[in-house]
Design an enzyme around this catalytic site. Structure first.
Site, PDB file in Angstrom:
ATOM      1  N   ARG A  55       0.818  -1.220   0.000  1.00  0.00           N
ATOM      2  CA  ARG A  55       0.000   0.000   0.000  1.00  0.00           C
ATOM      3  C   ARG A  55       0.851   1.268   0.000  1.00  0.00           C
ATOM      4  O   ARG A  55       0.418   2.312  -0.484  1.00  0.00           O
ATOM      5  CB  ARG A  55      -0.976  -0.032   1.193  1.00  0.00           C
ATOM      6  CG  ARG A  55      -1.920   1.130   1.213  1.00  0.00           C
ATOM      7  CD  ARG A  55      -3.184   0.971   2.049  1.00  0.00           C
ATOM      8  NE  ARG A  55      -3.151  -0.068   3.051  1.00  0.00           N
ATOM      9  CZ  ARG A  55      -2.625   0.056   4.268  1.00  0.00           C
ATOM     10  NH1 ARG A  55      -2.031   1.181   4.629  1.00  0.00           N
ATOM     11  NH2 ARG A  55      -2.670  -0.946   5.120  1.00  0.00           N
ATOM     12  N   TYR A 108     -15.260  20.770 -12.251  1.00  0.00           N
ATOM     13  CA  TYR A 108     -15.674  19.453 -12.739  1.00  0.00           C
ATOM     14  C   TYR A 108     -16.860  18.976 -11.889  1.00  0.00           C
ATOM     15  O   TYR A 108     -16.822  19.090 -10.657  1.00  0.00           O
ATOM     16  CB  TYR A 108     -14.461  18.536 -12.582  1.00  0.00           C
ATOM     17  CG  TYR A 108     -14.595  17.129 -13.026  1.00  0.00           C
ATOM     18  CD1 TYR A 108     -14.852  16.816 -14.352  1.00  0.00           C
ATOM     19  CD2 TYR A 108     -14.422  16.087 -12.126  1.00  0.00           C
ATOM     20  CE1 TYR A 108     -14.941  15.500 -14.757  1.00  0.00           C
ATOM     21  CE2 TYR A 108     -14.504  14.769 -12.519  1.00  0.00           C
ATOM     22  CZ  TYR A 108     -14.776  14.480 -13.844  1.00  0.00           C
ATOM     23  OH  TYR A 108     -14.861  13.176 -14.239  1.00  0.00           O
ATOM     24  N   LYS A 205      -6.418  11.402 -18.087  1.00  0.00           N
ATOM     25  CA  LYS A 205      -6.553  12.147 -19.329  1.00  0.00           C
ATOM     26  C   LYS A 205      -5.238  12.101 -20.130  1.00  0.00           C
ATOM     27  O   LYS A 205      -4.893  11.060 -20.621  1.00  0.00           O
ATOM     28  CB  LYS A 205      -7.008  13.578 -19.020  1.00  0.00           C
ATOM     29  CG  LYS A 205      -8.249  13.633 -18.094  1.00  0.00           C
ATOM     30  CD  LYS A 205      -9.511  13.135 -18.758  1.00  0.00           C
ATOM     31  CE  LYS A 205     -10.672  12.885 -17.816  1.00  0.00           C
ATOM     32  NZ  LYS A 205     -11.086  13.978 -16.983  1.00  0.00           N
TER      33      LYS A 205
HETATM   34  C1  LIG Z   1     -11.782  13.834 -15.747  1.00  0.00           C
HETATM   35  C2  LIG Z   1     -11.495  14.947 -14.845  1.00  0.00           C
HETATM   36  C3  LIG Z   1     -11.334  14.723 -13.480  1.00  0.00           C
HETATM   37  C4  LIG Z   1     -11.546  13.388 -12.833  1.00  0.00           C
HETATM   38  O1  LIG Z   1     -10.693  12.382 -13.234  1.00  0.00           O
HETATM   39  P1  LIG Z   1     -11.132  10.846 -13.102  1.00  0.00           P
HETATM   40  O2  LIG Z   1      -9.855  10.117 -13.259  1.00  0.00           O
HETATM   41  O3  LIG Z   1     -12.109  10.610 -14.202  1.00  0.00           O
HETATM   42  O4  LIG Z   1     -11.761  10.655 -11.763  1.00  0.00           O
HETATM   43  C5  LIG Z   1     -11.022  15.801 -12.692  1.00  0.00           C
HETATM   44  N1  LIG Z   1     -10.872  17.031 -13.196  1.00  0.00           N
HETATM   45  C6  LIG Z   1     -11.019  17.281 -14.503  1.00  0.00           C
HETATM   46  C7  LIG Z   1     -10.825  18.665 -14.999  1.00  0.00           C
HETATM   47  C8  LIG Z   1     -11.343  16.247 -15.364  1.00  0.00           C
HETATM   48  O5  LIG Z   1     -11.527  16.524 -16.653  1.00  0.00           O
END
Ligand SMILES: *Cc1c(COP(=O)(O)O)cnc(C)c1O
Length: 391
Positions: A55, A108, A205
């Site tokens: 962990r 978000y 992303k």
């Molecule tokens: C997608 C996104 C998140 C969250 O990420 P996840 O990995 O999908 O939980 C947070 N902030 C922004 C600006 C995003 O586009």
């Protein structure tokens, strides 16, 4: 060291890679020790990238944390199983019952949901603020305000914030400044040079970049790192070495991918901007985007994600636009190699502190690495369907 060189080298210390180019995928729950002395050493060194128990991480996570810290700056980087987990844990690291936070109105959506549904339950109050509030942020800061949370540009509507100015005011009032830096990726905005204390990436992303891993990071200044790291550890946050390996692989091409996304998206955005049926292009590199001046001043580049608003339209015509595309797939998220599209009929429903100035629907595009001509052809047909549905 220049950015592109850093992208190639980040996290590749010999300590983690040995004599090969990449760190291993080191899977572990149990770590075994040869002596009580070693075991005690590992137990006591939880902030120091020492093998102790799965962990707390293995060489794969230590290498990836180092890579993110080298790219974003700061003193250390905590890892989470999603961007959302990075956001919620970063906030929770710096608040307690009775506190108050300031949240940007264009955050978000799951970030808002966390404030409204979880922080309220813990007795922590949220005030939403206009992303372009400027000095008036001072009036919203109370004695118990602990966190100023920014997201720049804002989700869907892309307002760029004056991060250094807001951070300066927040610091004068003893607040921790947390930025959702996902749009810029670790490349196009240097958070710690602009007064941020904690920088969050939904590595899901562009860092991962291939739409196949969920991952979040929070990088912190020296002053904030111990509290962030300890809180994440106490909350049991950890990530899979397989996912981290893919994210690490993503980093190596992040620079060239982003440049191509940026190039393609600017071409598509110019096509969209010259259409008579489009009211406004919300791309930070365009003057029509609120906060464009801060983008010009603070950012090193853009990427594949932007939005636009139609001059007129309704739910039915929006649906006609979105359905039947060949290259733009309908789906949440962005930052992978492929083009994506989503539409929102009523943006006002997603905000509370600001008035959305448009009536017509909004479309958000993620421009992938396809040939731009094919993408524009796809959009041409979508605009045709939009008009047919309107008439
Ligand atoms: C997608 C996104 C998140 C969250 O990420 P996840 O990995 O999908 O939980 C947070 N902030 C922004 C600006 C995003 O586009």
């Amino acid at each position: 060291m220049k950015k592109q060189t850093k992208i190639v080298n980040a996290g590749r210390s010999k300590k983690w890679t040995g004599n090969v180019v990449n760190p291993p995928v080191e899977r572990a729950s149990t770590v075994v020790f040869d002596s009580i002395k070693e075991m005690k050493h590992a137990t006591a060194n939880r902030g120091n990238q020492v093998l102790f128990y799965g962990r707390r991480g293995t060489s794969t996570s230590f290498a990836f944390s180092d890579a993110m810290t080298e790219l974003e700056g700061g003193a250390g980087c905590a890892l989470y199983p999603s961007g959302t987990a990075a956001i919620t844990n970063a906030i929770l690291s710096f608040v307690e019952t009775g506190d108050h936070i300031l949240m940007v109105d264009t955050a978000y959506e799951p970030t808002r949901d966390f404030c409204d549904k979880v922080l309220t339950k813990l007795g922590i109050e949220t005030t939403y603020y206009d992303p372009l509030i400027g000095d008036n942020i001072t009036e919203l800061i109370k004695d118990n305000t602990k966190v100023l949370f920014l997201e720049s540009p804002g989700s869907l509507t892309m307002e760029v914030q004056d991060v250094p100015r807001l951070a300066k005011i927040a610091h004068e009032h003893g607040c921790v400044v947390i930025l959702d830096n996902t749009w810029a990726s670790p490349i196009n905005f240097q958070p710690f040079e602009h007064g941020v204390d904690i920088s969050i990436q939904a590595a899901t992303k562009y860092v991962v970049g291939h739409s196949d891993v969920m991952l979040g990071t929070a990088t912190a200044t020296k002053a904030h790192w111990p509290q962030l790291r300890e809180n994440s550890y106490l909350m049991g946050q950890c990530t899979s070495p397989d996912d981290l390996y893919l994210a690490m692989r993503g980093i190596r091409t992040l620079g060239v991918r982003l440049k191509q996304h940026e190039h393609n998206a600017l071409k598509v955005a110019h096509y969209v901007a010259q259409r008579n049926d489009v009211d406004v292009v919300l791309h930070p590199a365009f003057e029509s985007c609120p906060g464009h001046q801060y983008f010009k001043r603070d950012f090193l580049g853009s990427n594949g994600l932007f939005s636009f608003v139609f001059k007129s339209g309704n739910a039915k015509s929006l649906e006609a636009f979105l359905e039947g595309m060949e290259h733009f797939k309908m789906g949440y998220s962005w930052g992978g190699f492929e083009s994506l599209v989503i539409g929102v009929n009523n943006v006002q429903n997603l905000r509370s502190a600001t008035k959305w100035p448009y009536d017509a629907p909004l479309v958000r595009l993620h421009i992938g690495l396809e040939d731009v001509d094919d993408l524009i052809e796809d959009l041409d047909k979508a605009f045709d369907r939009f008009h047919q549905a309107l008439n």
